[in-house]
Design a protein around this motif. Structure first.
Motif, mmCIF file in Angstrom:
data_model
loop_
_atom_site.group_PDB
_atom_site.id
_atom_site.type_symbol
_atom_site.label_atom_id
_atom_site.label_comp_id
_atom_site.label_asym_id
_atom_site.label_seq_id
_atom_site.Cartn_x
_atom_site.Cartn_y
_atom_site.Cartn_z
ATOM 1 N N THR A 70 21.185 -13.539 -0.686
ATOM 2 C CA THR A 70 21.357 -14.605 0.476
ATOM 3 C C THR A 70 22.330 -13.608 1.235
ATOM 4 O OG1 THR A 70 23.481 -14.065 -1.250
ATOM 5 C CG2 THR A 70 21.879 -16.081 -1.505
ATOM 6 N N GLN A 71 22.302 -12.132 1.275
ATOM 7 C CA GLN A 71 22.325 -12.006 2.369
ATOM 8 C C GLN A 71 21.051 -11.392 3.765
ATOM 9 O OE1 GLN A 71 21.315 -10.658 -0.670
ATOM 10 N NE2 GLN A 71 22.109 -8.721 -0.692
ATOM 11 N N PRO A 72 21.230 -10.911 4.917
ATOM 12 C CA PRO A 72 19.750 -10.918 5.691
ATOM 13 C C PRO A 72 19.097 -9.568 5.104
ATOM 14 C CG PRO A 72 22.595 -11.036 6.915
ATOM 15 C CD PRO A 72 22.483 -10.526 5.681
ATOM 16 N N VAL A 73 17.427 -9.894 4.747
ATOM 17 C CA VAL A 73 16.596 -9.379 4.331
ATOM 18 C C VAL A 73 15.720 -9.113 5.885
ATOM 19 C CG1 VAL A 73 14.910 -8.807 2.637
ATOM 20 C CG2 VAL A 73 17.177 -10.445 1.984
ATOM 21 N N LEU A 74 15.404 -8.000 5.820
ATOM 22 C CA LEU A 74 14.168 -7.687 6.805
ATOM 23 C C LEU A 74 12.721 -7.148 6.151
ATOM 24 C CD1 LEU A 74 13.019 -7.658 9.899
ATOM 25 C CD2 LEU A 74 14.114 -5.485 9.557
ATOM 26 N N GLY A 75 11.843 -7.316 6.604
ATOM 27 C CA GLY A 75 10.183 -7.248 5.135
ATOM 28 C C GLY A 75 9.604 -6.361 6.314
ATOM 29 N N THR A 76 8.898 -5.230 6.284
ATOM 30 C CA THR A 76 7.927 -4.598 7.428
ATOM 31 C C THR A 76 6.939 -4.479 6.819
ATOM 32 O OG1 THR A 76 9.102 -2.312 7.433
ATOM 33 C CG2 THR A 76 9.395 -4.447 8.256
ATOM 34 N N CYS A 77 6.114 -5.454 7.647
ATOM 35 C CA CYS A 77 4.381 -4.627 7.101
ATOM 36 C C CYS A 77 3.382 -5.063 6.048
ATOM 37 C CB CYS A 77 3.971 -3.155 7.458
ATOM 38 S SG CYS A 77 2.134 -3.404 7.689
ATOM 39 N N ILE A 78 3.525 -4.548 4.914
ATOM 40 C CA ILE A 78 3.381 -5.223 3.844
ATOM 41 C C ILE A 78 4.488 -5.963 3.481
ATOM 42 C CG2 ILE A 78 4.023 -3.469 2.479
ATOM 43 C CD1 ILE A 78 0.383 -6.062 2.068
ATOM 44 N N GLY A 79 5.990 -5.827 3.477
ATOM 45 C CA GLY A 79 7.055 -6.963 3.109
ATOM 46 C C GLY A 79 6.553 -7.904 3.711
ATOM 47 N N MET A 80 6.432 -7.726 5.015
ATOM 48 C CA MET A 80 6.781 -8.933 5.076
ATOM 49 C C MET A 80 5.451 -10.236 5.163
ATOM 50 S SD MET A 80 5.852 -10.249 9.840
ATOM 51 C CE MET A 80 4.674 -11.883 10.341
ATOM 52 N N GLN A 81 4.489 -9.511 4.446
ATOM 53 C CA GLN A 81 2.933 -10.517 4.144
ATOM 54 C C GLN A 81 3.241 -10.729 2.208
ATOM 55 O OE1 GLN A 81 -1.066 -8.170 4.768
ATOM 56 N NE2 GLN A 81 -0.237 -7.728 7.036
ATOM 57 N N LEU A 82 3.914 -10.066 1.539
ATOM 58 C CA LEU A 82 4.909 -10.128 0.669
ATOM 59 C C LEU A 82 5.514 -11.727 0.671
ATOM 60 C CD1 LEU A 82 4.733 -7.101 -0.919
ATOM 61 C CD2 LEU A 82 2.664 -8.115 -0.696
ATOM 62 N N MET A 83 5.991 -11.475 1.310
ATOM 63 C CA MET A 83 7.201 -12.816 1.567
ATOM 64 C C MET A 83 6.458 -14.158 1.895
ATOM 65 S SD MET A 83 10.451 -10.322 3.963
ATOM 66 C CE MET A 83 11.545 -11.831 4.101
ATOM 67 N N CYS A 84 5.481 -13.973 2.276
ATOM 68 C CA CYS A 84 4.831 -15.303 2.666
ATOM 69 C C CYS A 84 4.024 -15.644 0.770
ATOM 70 C CB CYS A 84 3.536 -14.912 3.101
ATOM 71 S SG CYS A 84 4.175 -13.897 5.016
ATOM 72 N N ARG A 85 3.571 -17.431 1.371
ATOM 73 C CA ARG A 85 3.318 -17.870 0.047
ATOM 74 C C ARG A 85 2.298 -16.925 -0.723
ATOM 75 N NH1 ARG A 85 0.171 -21.358 -2.328
ATOM 76 N NH2 ARG A 85 -1.975 -21.672 -0.652
ATOM 77 N N TYR A 86 0.956 -16.411 -0.056
ATOM 78 C CA TYR A 86 -0.280 -16.589 -1.056
ATOM 79 C C TYR A 86 -1.195 -15.286 0.893
ATOM 80 C CZ TYR A 86 -5.438 -16.597 -1.514
ATOM 81 O OH TYR A 86 -6.720 -16.396 -2.277
ATOM 82 N N SER A 87 -2.107 -14.667 -0.170
ATOM 83 C CA SER A 87 -2.520 -13.502 1.098
ATOM 84 C C SER A 87 -3.738 -13.624 0.531
ATOM 85 C CB SER A 87 -1.855 -12.292 0.821
ATOM 86 O OG SER A 87 -2.746 -11.197 1.087
ATOM 87 N N GLU A 88 -5.059 -13.920 1.162
ATOM 88 C CA GLU A 88 -6.381 -13.578 1.552
ATOM 89 C C GLU A 88 -6.765 -12.083 0.739
ATOM 90 O OE1 GLU A 88 -7.954 -16.923 3.771
ATOM 91 O OE2 GLU A 88 -8.152 -14.610 5.092
ATOM 92 N N GLU A 89 -5.613 -10.995 0.230
ATOM 93 C CA GLU A 89 -5.782 -10.058 0.610
ATOM 94 C C GLU A 89 -6.112 -10.320 -1.212
ATOM 95 O OE1 GLU A 89 -5.041 -5.245 1.198
ATOM 96 O OE2 GLU A 89 -3.426 -7.179 1.478
ATOM 97 N N ASN A 90 -7.176 -10.089 -1.647
ATOM 98 C CA ASN A 90 -7.931 -9.975 -3.470
ATOM 99 C C ASN A 90 -7.211 -11.728 -3.796
ATOM 100 O OD1 ASN A 90 -8.645 -7.224 -3.369
ATOM 101 N ND2 ASN A 90 -7.168 -6.625 -3.562
ATOM 102 N N SER A 91 -6.742 -12.014 -3.065
ATOM 103 C CA SER A 91 -6.627 -13.883 -3.241
ATOM 104 C C SER A 91 -5.591 -13.487 -4.024
ATOM 105 C CB SER A 91 -7.464 -14.242 -4.580
ATOM 106 O OG SER A 91 -8.490 -14.695 -3.622
#
Length: 196
Positions: A70-91
């Motif tokens: 619940t506190q502020p979280v900052l994802g960067t690079c792969i961190g940002m991609q992992l915060m998304c729903r799905y990645s085409e990288e290896n499905s």
């Protein structure tokens, strides 16, 4: 203020530590749930491959922990991609914080993938970018990116426009490496650590 860097099997974490050192910020590098939950600010950095990173997060139950913060979280690079729903990288099914899919840059004659080097960002829509000139340059290394969407707070163009930064509730993310993006990246980190 307590700042935590999430520990998992991702590279380039040392650069994040150096950036925080330059800002005079004390931090803890940990994968312990109690330490992460008690932090005032959480940074989810890294360089890596989506399916391997997600497997590690699941093994440590960080896949449940991170979206519940619940506190502020900052994802960067792969961190940002992992915060998304799905990645085409290896499905790869990811954390689902941002309801958007990460896609590989399309093959384009004469254009190299990965997108690597300095590129400008534009169309700022967050106080996290306060103090930056429009079209500021930041440093990217990636072959995958989320498209421009409802969560986009900064855009970049490489082959086509994509989300350079995302924001939803207490979660922020940058596709570029704040920690090696010079004064611009340092300003974004500083704005995040000071809070909106």
């Amino acid at each position: 203020m307590k700042t935590v860097i999430i520990k998992y099997n991702a590279g380039n974490v040392q650069s994040v530590m150096y950036a925080l050192d330059r800002l005079g910020v004390n931090y803890l590098y940990t994968d312990e749930e109690e330490e992460i939950r008690s932090a005032d600010r959480v940074i989810f950095p890294g360089v890596g491959e989506a399916s391997t990173a997600m497997a590690y997060l699941r093994s440590k139950k960080l896949d449940k922990l991170i979206p519940s913060l619940t506190q502020p979280v900052l994802g960067t690079c792969i961190g940002m991609q992992l915060m998304c729903r799905y990645s085409e990288e290896n499905s790869t099914d990811c954390l689902g914080i941002f309801d958007v899919d990460v896609k590989r840059f399309p093959k384009t004659p004469g254009v190299k993938v990965p997108h690597m080097g300095w590129n400008s960002i534009y169309d700022y829509q967050s106080t996290l970018l306060t103090g930056l000139e429009e079209k500021a340059y930041v440093y990217f290394v990636h072959s995958y990116a989320p498209p421009v969407c409802d969560y986009t707070i900064a855009t970049c163009n490489y082959i086509h426009p994509f989300s350079a930064m995302l924001h939803r509730d207490n979660f922020y993310a940058a596709q570029f490496h704040c920690e090696i993006s010079g004064d611009v990246g340092e300003k974004i980190l500083s704005n995040f650590l000071k809070g909106e």
